[in-house]
Design a protein around this motif. Sequence first.
Motif, PDB file in Angstrom:
ATOM      1  N   ARG A 302       0.884  -1.290   0.003  1.00  0.00           N
ATOM      2  CA  ARG A 302       0.040  -0.068  -0.046  1.00  0.00           C
ATOM      3  C   ARG A 302       0.829   1.371  -0.148  1.00  0.00           C
ATOM      4  N   GLN A 303       1.911   1.403   0.861  1.00  0.00           N
ATOM      5  CA  GLN A 303       2.733   2.538   0.864  1.00  0.00           C
ATOM      6  C   GLN A 303       3.403   2.882  -0.408  1.00  0.00           C
ATOM      7  N   ASP A 304       3.432   2.007  -1.220  1.00  0.00           N
ATOM      8  CA  ASP A 304       4.302   1.953  -2.693  1.00  0.00           C
ATOM      9  C   ASP A 304       3.279   2.422  -3.660  1.00  0.00           C
TER      10      ASP A 304
END
Length: 568
Positions: A302-304
Motif C-alpha cells: 500500500r505504501q508504494d
Amino acid sequence: MKRVKAPCIARCTSISRRIVTQNLVLGLRAIHGSHAAKPIIHVERADVYHFGSVQRSEAIFKDLTWTVNAGEAWAIVCNSNATRGEIFQMLLGRRRISPVPSKGLYPFLSISGQSSKDLEQGAVLHVAFASKKRIAGGGFTDYTARYGAMRDQDGRTLRDSLLESLANEPLAAPPTEFTPLETRAAHENAIPKDQCQEIDQVAEKLHLVPQLDLPLIALSNGQQRRARILRSLIRHPRLLLLEDPFAGLDVVQRPLLSNLLGQLNSEQDPFVVMELRPQDPMPEWITHVAVVDGQNFRLMARQDYSPFVQTDSLATSSASPVQSPTNASQEPLMDLNDVRIHYGKREVLRDVNWTIRPGDRWWLRGANGSGKTTLLSVLTGEHPQSYTQRHFRMFGKPRSQVPTVSIQRKVAVFTPEIFAAFPRKLGQGAMTARDAIGTGFENTYSYRSLNVEQMAAREELILRLAPGSTNEDKWQWSLTPFAELPPPEQALALFMRTLVAKAPILILDEVFGGMDDQMIKSCSDYLRDSIGQDQAVIFVSHWEHEIPWADVQKYQLAEGTGSVSVQK
C-alpha cells in the motif's frame, strides 16, 4: 387490499433447507484455523485467456503471478477499460487459466474430503454494479414502471427479496387482513428466528434497517447498491469480490461501508477483495494493491501505491465562471412551487421550490434516499404524480398541458436507470455505438434513421469524445456493437446520446460513474467549454471533484426538502 405487517420470521419454510448449506460453511470456518497458512488466492506464472482463445498473443494476461494470504487486504486498481473486471472474471472461473493452478485457485478452500469445486458453490460471491452484456433479445427495460409500482401497498419489500434469496425460490404470498389466524400463525413460525435476526443485524451495519420493509423498487440507487452487498453477506461467503463498491454512495455512507468491509476482512468473515477506479480514495485498511495496466499486472504494498490525485474540482482555474442569465426577464424552463410527492402517508418530497432558467448550471446533491431520483422523475415528467402538481410549470405551461413526447425532446437525460435499462441486444439487429448515440435525437431506445444535419452533429461528437488517438480509431469505435463495449465506454456512448440533440435541459445523474480519468476529463472539458449558453444543466454527483464548473448553483435535498445556494 391492506397488507398486515408480519415479523421477519413470517415467510417461507424452505429457508430451513438453507441451514444445511450454511452449517457446512460454518463448519469450514471452525476448522479454518488449522489451514491458516494456505493462501486465499494463488496463481503462479499463468496465462489467462477468454474461452476459445488458443494463441498466446490473444492472452488477456501473461505470466500472471499473484498470491493473497490471510491477514492481507487487497484492492485492484484497473487503469485500462479493456481489462477492467477481467481479474474477477478469472476468479469466477469465466476465463481459462494456463497452466491450471496445481492446488486450485483457492487453496484455503481445499480441505480433505472436499474438492474446491464443491466448496466454491456459494463460497465465492461477486457483486458488480456495472451492467453486463446481454444475450440476443436483450431489449429495453421500462425503468419508469417503478413509480407506478411504488403505489401498490403489496409491493415486494427488501426483506421479502432477502428471504427469497436465502430460500432460492419465491416466497408464499404474505398474510393479509383476510388471512385466517391459524394460517397467519403458521407463517410467523415458519422461519428460524436466527435467520431473520441475522438479516436485521447485517442491515443495521449497512444502515438499511429503515428500508427493510419498503418496496424494493422504491430504494434509491445508493440504497440498492448497499442492499446487494447485504444480500451477499447473509449468504455467508468465504470470499467476497466487490467491483466499484463506493460508486454512487454519498459522503456519509462511503466511510461507513469502507470501515465495515475492513472489519469483515480482518475477521476473515468473509475475506474481501475490491476492484476500485483509479480516482477512488484508497481505504486505509488496504495493505496491498494490484494495478492493472493493459496486460501488465503490478503488485505492490500500500505504501508504494501512488493514488490518483483529486483536485477540488475538474473545473480548471483558467476556466471562465458560468454566467447564468437568471434575471427576471428570462422565462423559466421549469418552475416548481410547493411540489409534494407521497405514497400513502410517506412523503418522499415536500415543499420543493426550484426555478430552472436557460444557461443555469446546477449541482443537485443529497444523501442516498433524500429524494433525488424522485425529483428527477418529476423534472422528466415520468412520475405519475407530476401531472397532479398544481404549481409545476414546464416550458411556460402547466405540466398537465405538456405532452410527454415533447418533454422527452426538450429534456435529455443520463441516469443509472437508463444505463442499466438501455438495450444490449447482440447478433442481428444489434445497435452500434453510433446507433445508440443517434437515439438521443428522439430519446428513443431503438434504431432511428437520421437526416444529414443530425448525422453531422453525431459525427462531430464522436470525433470529439470517442476513445482513440486518430479519427479513424474513433470512427471504428463508433461501429462497434454497443453491447460489446466495456461498461465505461457504454457510459461514454450514452453520455454522447444525451448531448447530441442539444436539448434545452440536460440532466446528468452520476454520469462519470465507471469512466476512467481520461474519459472524465474529456467529458468535463466538453461540458465546461462546448455546452450552449442557453442550455441548462443539472449535474448530480456525490463527488465534489467531478463538478465541471468553477461557479455552480447548488440545490441541496435533505429528507425530501430542497434549498438553494451557490458553490464557489
